[in-house]
Design a protein around this motif. Structure first.
Motif, PDB file in Angstrom:
ATOM      1  N   TYR A   6       0.863  -1.170   0.000  1.00 24.39           N
ATOM      2  CA  TYR A   6       0.000   0.000   0.000  1.00 24.39           C
ATOM      3  C   TYR A   6       0.906   1.228   0.000  1.00 24.39           C
ATOM      4  O   TYR A   6       1.728   1.416   0.911  1.00 24.39           O
ATOM      5  CB  TYR A   6      -0.924  -0.016   1.216  1.00 24.39           C
ATOM      6  N   CYS A   7       0.761   2.059  -1.025  1.00 24.37           N
ATOM      7  CA  CYS A   7       1.757   3.095  -1.255  1.00 24.37           C
ATOM      8  C   CYS A   7       1.173   4.195  -2.114  1.00 24.37           C
ATOM      9  O   CYS A   7       0.034   4.127  -2.577  1.00 24.37           O
ATOM     10  CB  CYS A   7       2.991   2.497  -1.937  1.00 24.37           C
ATOM     11  N   MET A   8       1.984   5.218  -2.354  1.00 26.62           N
ATOM     12  CA  MET A   8       1.658   6.266  -3.315  1.00 26.62           C
ATOM     13  C   MET A   8       2.959   6.824  -3.845  1.00 26.62           C
ATOM     14  O   MET A   8       3.971   6.873  -3.134  1.00 26.62           O
ATOM     15  CB  MET A   8       0.815   7.362  -2.685  1.00 26.62           C
ATOM     16  N   GLU A  27       7.497 -11.484  -6.078  1.00 24.28           N
ATOM     17  CA  GLU A  27       6.267 -11.088  -6.750  1.00 24.28           C
ATOM     18  C   GLU A  27       5.498 -10.118  -5.855  1.00 24.28           C
ATOM     19  O   GLU A  27       5.217 -10.422  -4.699  1.00 24.28           O
ATOM     20  CB  GLU A  27       5.409 -12.320  -7.061  1.00 24.28           C
ATOM     21  N   TRP A  28       5.182  -8.954  -6.395  1.00 27.89           N
ATOM     22  CA  TRP A  28       4.473  -7.962  -5.583  1.00 27.89           C
ATOM     23  C   TRP A  28       3.637  -7.060  -6.477  1.00 27.89           C
ATOM     24  O   TRP A  28       3.814  -7.037  -7.691  1.00 27.89           O
ATOM     25  CB  TRP A  28       5.467  -7.122  -4.772  1.00 27.89           C
ATOM     26  N   GLU A  29       2.733  -6.340  -5.855  1.00 27.33           N
ATOM     27  CA  GLU A  29       1.917  -5.386  -6.586  1.00 27.33           C
ATOM     28  C   GLU A  29       1.656  -4.163  -5.715  1.00 27.33           C
ATOM     29  O   GLU A  29       1.479  -4.287  -4.495  1.00 27.33           O
ATOM     30  CB  GLU A  29       0.591  -6.003  -7.021  1.00 27.33           C
ATOM     31  N   PRO A  30       1.676  -2.972  -6.316  1.00 27.09           N
ATOM     32  CA  PRO A  30       1.350  -1.764  -5.553  1.00 27.09           C
ATOM     33  C   PRO A  30      -0.154  -1.566  -5.448  1.00 27.09           C
ATOM     34  O   PRO A  30      -0.900  -1.862  -6.389  1.00 27.09           O
ATOM     35  CB  PRO A  30       1.996  -0.652  -6.379  1.00 27.09           C
ATOM     36  N   VAL A  31      -0.588  -1.073  -4.309  1.00 29.09           N
ATOM     37  CA  VAL A  31      -1.989  -0.714  -4.095  1.00 29.09           C
ATOM     38  C   VAL A  31      -2.015   0.772  -3.757  1.00 29.09           C
ATOM     39  O   VAL A  31      -1.429   1.208  -2.756  1.00 29.09           O
ATOM     40  CB  VAL A  31      -2.617  -1.534  -2.951  1.00 29.09           C
ATOM     41  N   TYR A  32      -2.666   1.547  -4.599  1.00 28.94           N
ATOM     42  CA  TYR A  32      -2.636   3.003  -4.444  1.00 28.94           C
ATOM     43  C   TYR A  32      -3.422   3.453  -3.222  1.00 28.94           C
ATOM     44  O   TYR A  32      -4.565   3.033  -3.001  1.00 28.94           O
ATOM     45  CB  TYR A  32      -3.205   3.671  -5.690  1.00 28.94           C
ATOM     46  N   ASN A  37      -6.714  12.804  -0.739  1.00 25.98           N
ATOM     47  CA  ASN A  37      -8.160  12.835  -0.536  1.00 25.98           C
ATOM     48  C   ASN A  37      -8.576  12.143   0.755  1.00 25.98           C
ATOM     49  O   ASN A  37      -9.737  11.770   0.930  1.00 25.98           O
ATOM     50  CB  ASN A  37      -8.890  12.226  -1.735  1.00 25.98           C
ATOM     51  N   GLY A  38      -7.618  11.981   1.660  1.00 28.35           N
ATOM     52  CA  GLY A  38      -7.935  11.552   3.022  1.00 28.35           C
ATOM     53  C   GLY A  38      -8.008  10.064   3.275  1.00 28.35           C
ATOM     54  O   GLY A  38      -8.471   9.653   4.347  1.00 28.35           O
ATOM     55  N   GLU A  39      -7.539   9.234   2.338  1.00 32.41           N
ATOM     56  CA  GLU A  39      -7.707   7.784   2.539  1.00 32.41           C
ATOM     57  C   GLU A  39      -6.988   7.277   3.784  1.00 32.41           C
ATOM     58  O   GLU A  39      -7.482   6.372   4.462  1.00 32.41           O
ATOM     59  CB  GLU A  39      -7.234   7.009   1.310  1.00 32.41           C
ATOM     60  N   THR A  40      -5.826   7.844   4.112  1.00 32.98           N
ATOM     61  CA  THR A  40      -5.102   7.340   5.290  1.00 32.98           C
ATOM     62  C   THR A  40      -5.826   7.669   6.595  1.00 32.98           C
ATOM     63  O   THR A  40      -5.504   7.099   7.639  1.00 32.98           O
ATOM     64  CB  THR A  40      -3.680   7.912   5.353  1.00 32.98           C
ATOM     65  N   ARG A  41      -6.797   8.569   6.545  1.00 33.14           N
ATOM     66  CA  ARG A  41      -7.581   8.898   7.735  1.00 33.14           C
ATOM     67  C   ARG A  41      -8.884   8.109   7.807  1.00 33.14           C
ATOM     68  O   ARG A  41      -9.638   8.244   8.779  1.00 33.14           O
ATOM     69  CB  ARG A  41      -7.886  10.400   7.772  1.00 33.14           C
ATOM     70  N   SER A  42      -9.138   7.288   6.790  1.00 36.32           N
ATOM     71  CA  SER A  42     -10.394   6.539   6.761  1.00 36.32           C
ATOM     72  C   SER A  42     -10.367   5.381   7.752  1.00 36.32           C
ATOM     73  O   SER A  42      -9.307   4.871   8.129  1.00 36.32           O
ATOM     74  CB  SER A  42     -10.651   5.997   5.347  1.00 36.32           C
ATOM     75  N   LYS A  43     -11.548   4.951   8.163  1.00 35.98           N
ATOM     76  CA  LYS A  43     -11.642   3.828   9.103  1.00 35.98           C
ATOM     77  C   LYS A  43     -11.057   2.563   8.488  1.00 35.98           C
ATOM     78  O   LYS A  43     -10.409   1.780   9.174  1.00 35.98           O
ATOM     79  CB  LYS A  43     -13.101   3.604   9.494  1.00 35.98           C
ATOM     80  N   ALA A  44     -11.295   2.362   7.195  1.00 33.74           N
ATOM     81  CA  ALA A  44     -10.802   1.145   6.540  1.00 33.74           C
ATOM     82  C   ALA A  44      -9.280   1.109   6.561  1.00 33.74           C
ATOM     83  O   ALA A  44      -8.680   0.062   6.854  1.00 33.74           O
ATOM     84  CB  ALA A  44     -11.327   1.075   5.107  1.00 33.74           C
ATOM     85  N   GLU A  53      -0.409   5.643   8.014  1.00 32.08           N
ATOM     86  CA  GLU A  53       0.723   5.983   7.157  1.00 32.08           C
ATOM     87  C   GLU A  53       0.926   4.921   6.085  1.00 32.08           C
ATOM     88  O   GLU A  53       0.551   3.768   6.255  1.00 32.08           O
ATOM     89  CB  GLU A  53       2.016   6.064   7.981  1.00 32.08           C
ATOM     90  N   VAL A  54       1.548   5.343   4.986  1.00 39.15           N
ATOM     91  CA  VAL A  54       2.146   4.402   4.048  1.00 39.15           C
ATOM     92  C   VAL A  54       3.651   4.457   4.275  1.00 39.15           C
ATOM     93  O   VAL A  54       4.176   5.465   4.762  1.00 39.15           O
ATOM     94  CB  VAL A  54       1.806   4.757   2.581  1.00 39.15           C
ATOM     95  N   PRO A  55       4.344   3.351   3.964  1.00 35.18           N
ATOM     96  CA  PRO A  55       3.884   2.128   3.306  1.00 35.18           C
ATOM     97  C   PRO A  55       3.325   1.110   4.298  1.00 35.18           C
ATOM     98  O   PRO A  55       3.653   1.126   5.478  1.00 35.18           O
ATOM     99  CB  PRO A  55       5.171   1.594   2.666  1.00 35.18           C
TER     100      PRO A  55
END
Length: 211
Positions: A6-8, A27-32, A37-44, A53-55
């Motif tokens: 999980y990164c940006m 083997e890996w994949e990035p997840v934006y 837009n506040g995703e790191t503050r979301s409950k999820a 925080e990321v990562p």
């Protein structure tokens, strides 16, 4: 099973994890993560990482946060970037800790203040103070790299991937490669590693995407 990071693209701390992943053969994949837009503050997201925080690296049922710990996990899985012996492993950790305290913490904050805050909120005194601390850190790193290829030992390690985390970004924050010849040569060696990619190419998300 593919690792998920999980990164940006804007995050140098996330790049510290993404770069060794890209070079490891795992083997890996990035997840934006949409920080602006506040995703790191979301409950999820806070359920995934209460620190907001990321990562964040997800490996099966393991959820690993903090770039240095993620680097250790990559080393344990791949056998790469952890040093040739116990002495080198300790020295790598020394440089990772130094980077987090003296270099990346200052670079990340200064870059954010100078580029991502509205102009009226950019405190010139704070920026000047941080740039002074950064200049001292660049001096330490440049002197250490003078006459050597890598920060620790004879091959790239997590020390290199930690300390370079913010130094490839184009936005101004008080770092010019030409001012630091040993750092400049070292960054060129990292760029020449098979599989190297710029942070905006390696991870999703960049200022251009939000323009």
């Amino acid at each position: 099973m593919s690792l998920k990071l999980y990164c940006m693209g804007e995050s140098g701390n996330a790049y510290k994890a993404a770069l060794p992943l890209a070079l490891s053969g795992l083997e890996w994949e990035p997840v934006y993560v949409d920080f602006f837009n506040g995703e790191t503050r979301s409950k999820a997201f806070r359920k995934l990482n209460p620190m907001g925080e990321v990562p964040v690296l997800v490996d099966g049922d393991q959820v690993i946060t903090q770039s240095g710990l993620i680097q250790m996990h990559i080393t344990e899985k791949s056998g790469k970037f952890g040093g040739a012996n116990a002495s080198e492993a300790r020295d790598i950790l020394r440089w990772v800790l130094w980077d987090n305290h003296k270099l990346s913490s200052q670079a990340g904050m200064t870059r954010f203040l100078m580029n991502f805050l509205p102009a009226e909120k950019r405190n010139a005194d704070v920026i000047a103070f941080a740039q002074g601390r950064l200049a001292a850190a660049y001096g330490v790193l440049d002197a250490h790299l003078d006459g050597r290829d890598w920060i620790v030992g004879d091959s790239p390690s997590n020390a290199d991937f930690s300390c370079c985390g913010y130094l490839f970004y184009p936005e101004p924050f008080g770092f010019e490669r030409a001012d630091w010849p040993a750092i400049d040569s070292w960054l060129s060696r990292i760029e020449a590693l098979p599989g190297w990619r710029h942070p905006y190419d390696l991870m999703p998300g960049s200022p251009a995407d939000r323009a």
